[in-house]
Design an enzyme around this catalytic site. Sequence first.
Site: not given
Ligand SMILES: NC(=O)c1ccc[n+]([C@@H]2O[C@H](COP(=O)([O-])OP(=O)(O)OC[C@H]3O[C@@H](n4cnc5c(N)ncnc54)[C@H](OP(=O)(O)O)[C@@H]3O)[C@@H](O)[C@H]2O)c1
Length: 394
Positions: A274, A287
């Site tokens: 991130s 985080y």
């Molecule tokens: N969206 C943003 O703006 C953003 C910005 C910077 C970085 N990121 C990074 O991008 C990555 C994906 O984020 P996202 O925005 O796509 O998140 P998201 O929409 O919340 O999706 C997260 C995914 O990870 C799974 N997950 C979460 N905790 C888990 C666990 N303990 N065990 C197994 N699976 C788990 C969730 O499924 P379940 O909850 O059902 O387990 C879901 O499939 C993350 O690392 C996040 O930090 C996101």
Amino acid sequence: MSGWTGFQAGLAAQTGSNTGAHQDGSREQLRLTRPTGRQTGSQAGWTDTQAGWTGVQAGRTGPQADRSRRAVRQYRRPDLQRHLADVCSSWSGRNFALQGVSAAPVNAPNTPAETSEMAGAETSATAGAPGRWSLHGKTALVTGGTRGIGRVVVEELAALGAAVHTCSRKEAELAERLKEWEAKGFRVTVSVCDLSVREQRERLVRDAGDRFGSKLDILVNNAGTNRKKPTTEYSAEDYSFVMATNLESAYHLCQLAHPLLKASGSGNIVLITSIAGIVALNGGTIYAMTKGAMNQLTKNLACEWAKDNIRTNSVAPGYIFTSLVERLLANKEFEASVVGRTPLRRLGEPSEVSSLVAFLCMPGSTYITGQTISVDGVQTAPCVVTGRRVNWPV
Ligand SMILES: NC(=O)c1ccc[n+]([C@@H]2O[C@H](COP(=O)([O-])OP(=O)(O)OC[C@H]3O[C@@H](n4cnc5c(N)ncnc54)[C@H](OP(=O)(O)O)[C@@H]3O)[C@@H](O)[C@H]2O)c1
């Protein structure tokens, strides 16, 4: 300066003379002959040709000299010589033949390591080579593939030809995704797994290993979570939950997957970090710590596992529309403030992250490793937007 003249001049400048003696006393001769045509060409042709010879001309003693000799052997191969000559002729508009000669004995056989290095160089470094922009035949483990960025990464890799294994904590959501992916003809399998639990991570990698014949080409550490609070309000449980889900799981999965990635012959790790691990955003200290540490992990693994032909890179998104930030962005004032400090004037889409992940796993990016690349509409570059400086933290 014409390309040909420039080529010779550049060579002379770097070697002392076109056939000169080197500092270590050896006579390493670099000869280029041009069987036909006038000695003219573009400066660009020269520059690129020079780049092609960097390995040959680099240092003459110690490890640099070894690399240099390896590069010369590589270019002694007739097919690569033909290729370089073709490339050079297209740059300069002239046809010349390459007769690279090094201090190493002319017929020295290549070691097995050099042979595999050369094969890799050929498939990846050749523009237009088949498979350069494809993931056909590759296998991938992507964590957190049911929603947001992970879901689109699974689809991107599968659409490019990879067989993908993914996981999340929710069985019903995994089943729903699986049905959609099957309908699209994607080769995806799933495991229920809570990545914050050590034993479950071990089982996940075992599942992936079983499915892919004890080999793995790609590991995407995507799953992550956040608890956004002022630092003084975090509990010990907040700390261990976010650390275990983001950092410990990524680190441990890399460890567990190492033998599988090594066995593939050309492994790739991508960590989804991130911009919060690069600049200070307001709130979410734990985080941010996990993401900063993952960016460092990327560099260390890239160096440590380069010998195993495993590349490691981080992709650092800015704000991307997903369920992770849905609630945050429901606050329109907050959303406007993010957009206001983003020079591209919008938030990102998951597909704008997955494209970079796919690129980093392709043969077209084989010299890129140890990097953290932001996908953030230029939020992290210090710049002036509409006359005012963008300040952090905001
Ligand atoms: N969206 C943003 O703006 C953003 C910005 C910077 C970085 N990121 C990074 O991008 C990555 C994906 O984020 P996202 O925005 O796509 O998140 P998201 O929409 O919340 O999706 C997260 C995914 O990870 C799974 N997950 C979460 N905790 C888990 C666990 N303990 N065990 C197994 N699976 C788990 C969730 O499924 P379940 O909850 O059902 O387990 C879901 O499939 C993350 O690392 C996040 O930090 C996101």
